[in-house]
Design a protein around this motif. Structure first.
Motif, short mmCIF file in Angstrom:
data_model
loop_
_atom_site.label_atom_id
_atom_site.label_comp_id
_atom_site.label_asym_id
_atom_site.label_seq_id
_atom_site.Cartn_x
_atom_site.Cartn_y
_atom_site.Cartn_z
N ASP A 34 0.79 -1.24 0.00
CA ASP A 34 0.00 0.00 0.00
C ASP A 34 0.83 1.29 0.00
N VAL A 35 2.11 1.19 -0.31
CA VAL A 35 2.96 2.38 -0.31
C VAL A 35 3.02 2.97 -1.72
N LEU A 36 2.58 4.20 -1.86
CA LEU A 36 2.66 4.93 -3.13
C LEU A 36 3.91 5.82 -3.09
N ASN A 37 5.01 5.30 -3.59
CA ASN A 37 6.26 6.05 -3.56
C ASN A 37 6.30 7.19 -4.58
N TRP A 38 5.50 7.06 -5.64
CA TRP A 38 5.54 8.04 -6.73
C TRP A 38 4.13 8.56 -7.00
N TYR A 190 2.32 1.76 -9.40
CA TYR A 190 3.53 1.17 -8.84
C TYR A 190 3.40 1.26 -7.32
N VAL A 191 3.01 0.15 -6.71
CA VAL A 191 2.74 0.13 -5.28
C VAL A 191 3.66 -0.90 -4.62
N THR A 192 4.19 -0.59 -3.43
CA THR A 192 5.17 -1.46 -2.79
C THR A 192 4.78 -1.77 -1.34
N TRP A 193 5.39 -2.82 -0.82
CA TRP A 193 5.26 -3.15 0.61
C TRP A 193 6.23 -2.31 1.43
N SER A 194 7.50 -2.38 1.11
CA SER A 194 8.52 -1.58 1.79
C SER A 194 8.80 -0.33 0.96
N PRO A 195 8.89 0.84 1.58
CA PRO A 195 9.06 2.09 0.82
C PRO A 195 10.35 2.12 0.00
N ILE A 196 10.31 2.84 -1.11
CA ILE A 196 11.46 3.04 -1.98
C ILE A 196 11.70 4.53 -2.14
N ASN A 197 12.84 4.99 -1.72
CA ASN A 197 13.15 6.43 -1.77
C ASN A 197 13.99 6.73 -3.01
N LEU A 198 13.34 6.69 -4.16
CA LEU A 198 13.96 7.01 -5.44
C LEU A 198 13.03 7.94 -6.22
N PRO A 199 13.56 8.75 -7.13
CA PRO A 199 12.72 9.74 -7.82
C PRO A 199 11.77 9.15 -8.84
N ARG A 200 12.08 7.97 -9.39
CA ARG A 200 11.24 7.36 -10.42
C ARG A 200 10.99 5.89 -10.08
N PRO A 201 9.91 5.31 -10.60
CA PRO A 201 9.62 3.91 -10.31
C PRO A 201 10.79 2.99 -10.66
N ASN A 202 11.20 2.19 -9.70
CA ASN A 202 12.29 1.24 -9.89
C ASN A 202 12.19 0.19 -8.79
N TYR A 203 11.89 -1.03 -9.18
CA TYR A 203 11.79 -2.12 -8.20
C TYR A 203 13.11 -2.85 -8.00
N HIS A 204 14.05 -2.62 -8.89
CA HIS A 204 15.34 -3.30 -8.83
C HIS A 204 16.30 -2.52 -7.94
#
Length: 214
Positions: A34-38, A190-204
């Motif tokens: 449920d994390v919307l990083n972007w 692009y929704v994640t479990w653990s937050p991602i602190n990057l400017p653009r969607p990137n799961y890698h």
């Protein structure tokens, strides 16, 4: 950092995947994706959760999804599934930055590889793909995007051996993340479990994986 503990459920190993769902409802760990990083660029958020548990040899994941549009064009393992209605699990062992991605569209088609980086990877073999058991509430047939609100579920059993883990001697913890996406649909997200602190969607990005303990 997000964290979760994976319960051991012995009875999972005795059931086919269609029966696993009821067992996991009672005994698995449930988490939300449920994390919307972007959110500024991709504000849409479907309802997504997963149950996680382990048997003697496999890691079991049961995804629940409800949201706009449904798409499954990829119907052969090894094809890109992220443009479809897709759920994903990435993991790495402690002390390593190498990682493995397991991506599934809503009909169970899988893309998986062992990664040195996003650009450098080794895909699973046909035999390894066959070892990943899958059960979906949808028919296993490809289809173009359908508009409207849809709900679906996907259960997978991933052998620990595919992750480079000894099922009889699991580590105290590994690291990973769980994702939902649908790049090429009317409502890309692009929704994640653990937050991602990057400017653009990137799961890698294994540096943002959460902690998964056994």
């Amino acid at each position: 950092m997000k964290n979760l503990n994976v319960p051991f459920v012995k009875s999972l190993d005795k059931c086919d995947l269609a029966e696993v769902v009821a067992i996991m409802e009672l005994h698995a760990r449930r988490e939300s994706i449920d994390v919307l990083n972007w959110a500024n660029d991709f504000p849409y958020k479907p309802v997504v959760a997963f149950d996680i548990a382990r048997g003697a040899k496999d890691l079991y994941l049961h995804y629940f999804v409800r949201g706009l549009s449904l798409k499954a064009v990829a119907d052969e393992d090894g094809e890109f599934v992220h443009p479809d209605s897709c759920v994903e699990f990435f993991m790495r062992k402690e002390g390593e930055m190498k990682y493995i991605n397991f991506e599934f569209n809503c009909i169970g088609t899988c893309l998986a590889a062992r990664h040195e980086s996003r650009e450098v990877s080794e895909p699973l073999t046909k035999q390894e793909y066959k070892s990943i058991r899958r059960y979906t509430t949808l028919q296993r047939e490809a289809f173009a995007e359908k508009k409207g609100i849809y709900s679906w579920e996907l259960t997978v059993a991933i052998p620990f051996s595919l992750m480079g883990l000894d099922a009889a001697n699991l580590p105290v913890k590994i690291y990973g993340n769980f994702y939902k996406c649908a790049d090429d649909t009317e409502n890309p997200h692009y929704v994640t479990w653990s937050p991602i602190n990057l400017p653009r969607p990137n799961y890698h990005c294994p540096e943002f994986f959460g902690e998964i303990s056994f």
